[in-house]
Design a protein around this motif. Sequence first.
Motif, PDB file in Angstrom:
ATOM      1  N   ILE A  56     -29.630   4.646 -18.605  1.00 50.86           N
ATOM      2  CA  ILE A  56     -30.371   3.757 -19.734  1.00 50.86           C
ATOM      3  C   ILE A  56     -29.891   2.441 -19.646  1.00 50.86           C
ATOM      4  CG2 ILE A  56     -29.795   5.717 -21.522  1.00 50.86           C
ATOM      5  CD1 ILE A  56     -27.452   4.197 -22.516  1.00 50.86           C
ATOM      6  N   GLY A  57     -29.512   1.984 -18.542  1.00 52.53           N
ATOM      7  CA  GLY A  57     -29.258   0.614 -18.098  1.00 52.53           C
ATOM      8  C   GLY A  57     -28.236  -0.077 -19.038  1.00 52.53           C
ATOM      9  N   VAL A  58     -27.069   0.420 -19.522  1.00 51.04           N
ATOM     10  CA  VAL A  58     -26.271  -0.117 -20.265  1.00 51.04           C
ATOM     11  C   VAL A  58     -24.853   0.107 -19.585  1.00 51.04           C
ATOM     12  CG1 VAL A  58     -24.990  -0.014 -22.455  1.00 51.04           C
ATOM     13  CG2 VAL A  58     -27.616   0.282 -22.477  1.00 51.04           C
ATOM     14  N   GLU A  59     -23.885  -1.027 -19.620  1.00 46.57           N
ATOM     15  CA  GLU A  59     -22.791  -0.775 -19.069  1.00 46.57           C
ATOM     16  C   GLU A  59     -21.940  -0.223 -20.040  1.00 46.57           C
ATOM     17  OE1 GLU A  59     -21.341  -1.938 -16.094  1.00 46.57           O
ATOM     18  OE2 GLU A  59     -23.213  -2.798 -15.701  1.00 46.57           O
ATOM     19  N   PRO A  60     -20.717   0.631 -19.568  1.00 46.26           N
ATOM     20  CA  PRO A  60     -20.044   1.616 -20.620  1.00 46.26           C
ATOM     21  C   PRO A  60     -19.219   0.843 -21.495  1.00 46.26           C
ATOM     22  CG  PRO A  60     -20.031   2.398 -18.543  1.00 46.26           C
ATOM     23  CD  PRO A  60     -20.586   0.944 -18.237  1.00 46.26           C
ATOM     24  N   GLU A  61     -18.691  -0.692 -21.199  1.00 51.80           N
ATOM     25  CA  GLU A  61     -18.242  -1.334 -21.976  1.00 51.80           C
ATOM     26  C   GLU A  61     -18.889  -2.361 -23.122  1.00 51.80           C
ATOM     27  OE1 GLU A  61     -18.429  -3.403 -18.135  1.00 51.80           O
ATOM     28  OE2 GLU A  61     -17.982  -1.477 -18.956  1.00 51.80           O
ATOM     29  N   ASN A  62     -20.218  -2.131 -22.879  1.00 49.56           N
ATOM     30  CA  ASN A  62     -21.281  -2.610 -23.800  1.00 49.56           C
ATOM     31  C   ASN A  62     -21.113  -2.267 -25.432  1.00 49.56           C
ATOM     32  OD1 ASN A  62     -23.613  -3.565 -25.237  1.00 49.56           O
ATOM     33  ND2 ASN A  62     -24.403  -4.265 -23.155  1.00 49.56           N
ATOM     34  N   GLU A 106     -35.966   7.563 -21.862  1.00 49.79           N
ATOM     35  CA  GLU A 106     -36.977   6.541 -22.035  1.00 49.79           C
ATOM     36  C   GLU A 106     -37.041   6.271 -23.449  1.00 49.79           C
ATOM     37  OE1 GLU A 106     -41.732   5.651 -21.783  1.00 49.79           O
ATOM     38  OE2 GLU A 106     -40.801   7.605 -21.058  1.00 49.79           O
ATOM     39  N   ARG A 107     -36.882   7.292 -24.366  1.00 46.15           N
ATOM     40  CA  ARG A 107     -36.916   7.006 -25.848  1.00 46.15           C
ATOM     41  C   ARG A 107     -35.514   6.315 -26.195  1.00 46.15           C
ATOM     42  NH1 ARG A 107     -39.269  11.866 -29.565  1.00 46.15           N
ATOM     43  NH2 ARG A 107     -41.530  11.668 -28.918  1.00 46.15           N
ATOM     44  N   LEU A 108     -34.370   6.861 -25.657  1.00 46.06           N
ATOM     45  CA  LEU A 108     -33.073   5.992 -25.821  1.00 46.06           C
ATOM     46  C   LEU A 108     -33.222   4.490 -25.447  1.00 46.06           C
ATOM     47  CD1 LEU A 108     -30.387   6.004 -27.232  1.00 46.06           C
ATOM     48  CD2 LEU A 108     -29.416   6.912 -25.009  1.00 46.06           C
ATOM     49  N   ARG A 109     -33.951   4.428 -24.194  1.00 47.70           N
ATOM     50  CA  ARG A 109     -33.892   2.942 -23.845  1.00 47.70           C
ATOM     51  C   ARG A 109     -34.749   2.242 -24.934  1.00 47.70           C
ATOM     52  NH1 ARG A 109     -35.937   4.223 -18.752  1.00 47.70           N
ATOM     53  NH2 ARG A 109     -34.448   4.910 -17.146  1.00 47.70           N
TER      54      ARG A 109
END
Length: 283
Positions: A123-129, A165-168
């Motif tokens: 999803i293109g997000v760092e775990p600590e985001n 895709e929907r979550l992005r």
Amino acid sequence: MPCLFFVEIDFQLNSHLTTLASIHKIHHTLHRLNLTEDVGQDSHPSACCSRAMPPRKKRRPSAGDDMSAKKSRQDSVFRKNETPQIREEETFSSKRCLEWFYEYAGCDDVVGPEGMEKFCEDIGVEPENVVMLVLAWKLDAQSMGYFTLQEWLRGMGSLQCDSTERLRNSLDYLRSVLNDSTSFKLIYRYAFDFAREKDQRSLDLNTAKCMLGLLLGKTWPLFPVFNQFLEQSKYKVINKDQWCNVLEFSRTINLDLSNYDEDGAWPVLLDEFVEWYKERQMS
């Protein structure tokens, strides 16, 4: 021979009479049930009416009518073919959501650390985001680094997300939730229980500092100073009352601490921070 001829005629006559009697009986039955038509009115229009109402000439369709009719038929066919496809794409599918879950859970009914790492990458997000914290709150996840099947289906269902895709496409919405003060307070309180060890009633200091930095690091100008205070303090853990009061402090107390009431109902942790900060300012 003439005798046979008359016998045959008599037989045919009797047959016709029998048929007429049957027709009369059927007509009588239909008439009794009000199912017969007014033959005199409908079948024999008067000559006057025939002369007064000449037959209508059929209008030839123009070229414009032909084009409009053709376009209408084409649009109708297009809508029939297009609508199911759009509806299928827009409708949330529990089956797709379940298949999506097992892409990260494997054979288990929980997404663990390895699956979570791949999920964040997809999803293109760092775990600590911080958006991952908001997502966990939406799923009502009970343990940091884990999503159970029940949490996934319930939370993704509320977000109407059944694919990566929907979550992005929903990430901006999840970030915007933090801008609502009421939702932020709920997420802040949720973060304490989410991050703590389940057999402990408090957060260890290092975890507390990380979570405070995630939630308040960009919005509370005094956070860097408060973080320094925690590092040099005697505290090893942060309890829930202290945790909740830090948020209230960050929202209500001026940056120069001029409106801080030392006799108020603040926890000792914050009394000590104010005292430490003022001494530091004076030196």
